[in-house]
Design a protein around this motif. Structure first.
Motif, PDB file in Angstrom:
ATOM      1  N   LEU A  80      40.501  35.522  49.065  1.00  0.00           N
ATOM      2  CA  LEU A  80      41.812  35.673  48.433  1.00  0.00           C
ATOM      3  C   LEU A  80      42.527  34.326  48.335  1.00  0.00           C
ATOM      4  O   LEU A  80      43.224  34.056  47.370  1.00  0.00           O
ATOM      5  CB  LEU A  80      42.680  36.644  49.241  1.00  0.00           C
ATOM      6  CG  LEU A  80      42.245  38.098  49.186  1.00  0.00           C
ATOM      7  CD1 LEU A  80      43.071  38.916  50.161  1.00  0.00           C
ATOM      8  CD2 LEU A  80      42.401  38.657  47.782  1.00  0.00           C
ATOM      9  N   GLY A  81      42.310  33.499  49.360  1.00  0.00           N
ATOM     10  CA  GLY A  81      43.011  32.225  49.429  1.00  0.00           C
ATOM     11  C   GLY A  81      42.708  31.316  48.258  1.00  0.00           C
ATOM     12  O   GLY A  81      43.519  30.488  47.876  1.00  0.00           O
ATOM     13  N   LEU A  85      38.785  37.504  58.122  1.00  0.00           N
ATOM     14  CA  LEU A  85      38.936  36.076  57.843  1.00  0.00           C
ATOM     15  C   LEU A  85      38.274  35.723  56.517  1.00  0.00           C
ATOM     16  O   LEU A  85      38.822  34.997  55.700  1.00  0.00           O
ATOM     17  CB  LEU A  85      38.306  35.251  58.968  1.00  0.00           C
ATOM     18  CG  LEU A  85      39.111  35.171  60.259  1.00  0.00           C
ATOM     19  CD1 LEU A  85      38.231  34.687  61.398  1.00  0.00           C
ATOM     20  CD2 LEU A  85      40.295  34.242  60.085  1.00  0.00           C
ATOM     21  N   HIS A 140      42.431  32.186  45.311  1.00  0.00           N
ATOM     22  CA  HIS A 140      43.039  32.725  44.104  1.00  0.00           C
ATOM     23  C   HIS A 140      44.378  32.065  43.821  1.00  0.00           C
ATOM     24  O   HIS A 140      45.378  32.435  44.390  1.00  0.00           O
ATOM     25  CB  HIS A 140      43.264  34.241  44.292  1.00  0.00           C
ATOM     26  CG  HIS A 140      42.500  35.052  43.311  1.00  0.00           C
ATOM     27  ND1 HIS A 140      42.913  35.185  42.016  1.00  0.00           N
ATOM     28  CD2 HIS A 140      41.353  35.745  43.428  1.00  0.00           C
ATOM     29  CE1 HIS A 140      42.037  35.946  41.373  1.00  0.00           C
ATOM     30  NE2 HIS A 140      41.075  36.284  42.211  1.00  0.00           N
ATOM     31  N   CYS A 165      40.265  36.842  53.625  1.00  0.00           N
ATOM     32  CA  CYS A 165      41.362  35.910  53.409  1.00  0.00           C
ATOM     33  C   CYS A 165      40.858  34.665  52.698  1.00  0.00           C
ATOM     34  O   CYS A 165      41.520  34.107  51.831  1.00  0.00           O
ATOM     35  CB  CYS A 165      41.995  35.503  54.732  1.00  0.00           C
ATOM     36  SG  CYS A 165      42.967  36.820  55.438  1.00  0.00           S
ATOM     37  N   ALA A 166      39.655  34.244  53.071  1.00  0.00           N
ATOM     38  CA  ALA A 166      39.082  33.045  52.464  1.00  0.00           C
ATOM     39  C   ALA A 166      38.927  33.243  50.968  1.00  0.00           C
ATOM     40  O   ALA A 166      39.242  32.376  50.166  1.00  0.00           O
ATOM     41  CB  ALA A 166      37.735  32.729  53.101  1.00  0.00           C
TER      42      ALA A 166
END
Lengths: 232, 281
Positions: free
Chosen positions: B21-22, B15, B24, B18-19
């Motif tokens: 990467l999110g 998670l 970006h 993802c946080a």
């Protein structure tokens, strides 16, 4: 009915050939929804702990508000977030409207009360004197909170699943604050709506199938974690 | 117990990744972005999917296409929430420009509206040359008519036709408003065997799944004209005037006009839009 079968075949084809656009949309959906769920998890369980363990004036009202929030219409959240994020709006300087971050914000607002509401019910289910017992055994406050959360982990994971289910399937707010921009803010749900209105029902069904598979994969993982706990 | 923590930790870590990467966002999104508010017909027909990448490649500008009805697109322009509009509601556009919300308004292309309905044609409008007269017949026979009802360009056109026909359709039991986009409204009309007014492009794109027929076409009153309008950047300092002008210039450029004239020929056998740049209104 043929259409649904065609759609399923198409979905498999798109997945197996790793269609770049569909892959991008799928990854974005997953990323946005997981991030929103994670934020809601922290905020929701935090709020639930606050409400479950403390007694203060207005607490009942706060709980009623959280429970109302569980049924918040996503389009209302989408509309309000849009107006607040307009570049000439109060938070316009952040330049967030029509970005994936805006979708995360809206989805986190939708999921937080869901996770808070279910978590609160879970925490209140615990024996009332558990907290005293833990503290009496010499635990610090942080240790006590951790032990309480752990004690309620089964329903808490159910809360996370409910929150994730709420956001991954959400379309109204995602289209309003994200704008369904190709290659940037297009997620599975908004793409499905668009393909439906384009008359591409087979692609729309294919996207739906991928959405279902995704939701199933994430929930299967969470269920796995949840049920492993249970065996002990 | 340890293994549970390992699994939990993995999930949390995933998670968190993802946080990270999110956050970006594409590099292009930050600096030079253009908000294009347009109608659903330009997106649903697939035309913008062809044109936007060419524009982005040429200018390095990232285009955020927000496909809504013409009414909503202009409402966004009025609040300075869009930089450039590609819309098809001429009367409302003239007001928009006259009120100082838009600068240059340039003719881009046209196609036409058509009256579609069930093959059985209960109101017997087939062959009626005048669109207003066809509407009179629909009203007289109280045949079901589906309206967009969403302030879109198509809805505005339909309201003009009811006015020309001298009929107050709103509130009548045979007149239903879907509040949906063109594609969905066509689907509703097909399911309920009703009449509706549609742009030819969307109808052609959906024809195979509908079972609705073209029952009225060719009246000059059914022209569907698209203009590109740059939002007045003097009023809204946050508007990206340079990119808006570049996009408007791009839409009327010879290159794009040629693409517009040939778009859809391969799939539908005839073009969906006809280029009009530079022609008198």
């Amino acid at each position: 009915m043929d259409l649904i079968w065609e759609g399923i075949k198409r979905a498999l084809h798109l997945l197996l050939t790793l269609d770049r656009e569909v892959l991008g949309i799928t990854i974005l959906s997953l990323r946005v929804s997981l991030l929103a769920t994670f934020i809601s998890l922290v905020a929701g369980i935090g709020a639930a702990l606050l409400l479950a363990l403390n007694r203060f004036p207005g607490r009942r009202l706060a709980i009623a508000l959280v429970n109302t929030g569980m049924g918040f219409p996503p389009v209302v959240v989408g509309l309000v977030v849009t107006i607040v994020l307009w570049r000439n709006g109060p938070l316009g300087f952040l330049e967030l409207l029509y970005t994936p971050t805006a979708i995360v914000v809206a989805q986190a607002i939708i999921a937080t009360p869901i996770i808070a509401g279910v978590s609160l019910a879970a925490l209140q289910q615990l024996p009332a004197d558990l907290r005293l017992q833990i503290l009496a055994l010499g635990a610090s406050r942080a240790q006590m909170l951790w032990l309480i959360v752990r004690e309620a982990r089964l329903p808490l994971l159910a809360a996370v699943m409910a929150g994730f289910g709420g956001v991954i399937s959400e379309v109204g707010a995602a289209i309003m604050v994200g704008g369904n921009i190709k290659g940037y803010t297009r997620v599975l749900t908004t793409a499905t709506v668009m393909e439906t209105s384009k008359g591409n029902f087979d692609i729309a069904i294919a996207l739906s199938v991928i959405l279902l598979l995704l939701a199933f994969a994430v929930n299967a993982l969470l269920t796995h974690v949840q049920q492993r706990n249970r065996q002990r | 117990m340890r293994r549970i923590y390992a699994v939990l930790a993995t999930v949390v870590l995933a998670l968190a990744t993802c946080a990270v990467l999110g956050t970006h966002a594409p590099a292009a999104a930050a600096e030079n972005t253009l908000i294009l508010a347009t109608t659903t017909s330009t997106q649903d027909s697939g035309l913008l999917d062809v044109l936007i990448p060419i524009f982005e490649k040429k200018t390095g500008c990232f285009v955020k296409t927000i496909a809504v009805g013409s009414g909503q697109a202009m409402a966004m322009g009025q609040r300075g929430e869009a930089d450039v509009l590609l819309v098809h509601s001429p009367a409302a556009e003239e007001t928009f420009v006259a009120d100082g919300f838009g600068l240059a308004r340039r003719l881009v292309m046209h196609n036409d509206f058509i009256i579609v309905g069930p093959g059985a044609d209960p109101a017997r409008i087939r062959g009626t040359p005048s669109a207003a007269e066809a509407f009179v017949k629909i009203a007289a026979s109280r045949a079901l008519f589906l309206s967009r009802g969403d302030n879109s360009g198509t809805h505005a056109q339909e309201q003009r036709l009811w006015k020309a026909a001298g009929i107050e359709a709103e509130g009548q039991s045979w007149y239903q408003q879907t509040g949906l986009g063109m594609g969905q409204t066509l689907n509703v009309a097909a399911e309920k065997k009703g009449y509706t007014l549609a742009d030819r492009g969307t109808y052609l794109a959906l024809r195979s799944s509908l079972g609705l027929e073209i029952l009225g076409e060719g009246d000059p009153a059914l022209a569907n004209i698209y203009h590109v309008i740059e939002v007045n950047a003097e009023r809204f300092p946050k508007a990206n005037a340079a990119a808006a002008k570049a996009f408007a210039d791009f839409m009327v450029s010879e290159e794009v006009q040629t693409i517009i004239g040939t778009f859809g020929v391969e799939t539908f056998g005839s073009p969906l839009f006809f280029p009009d740049a530079g022609k008198p209104e």
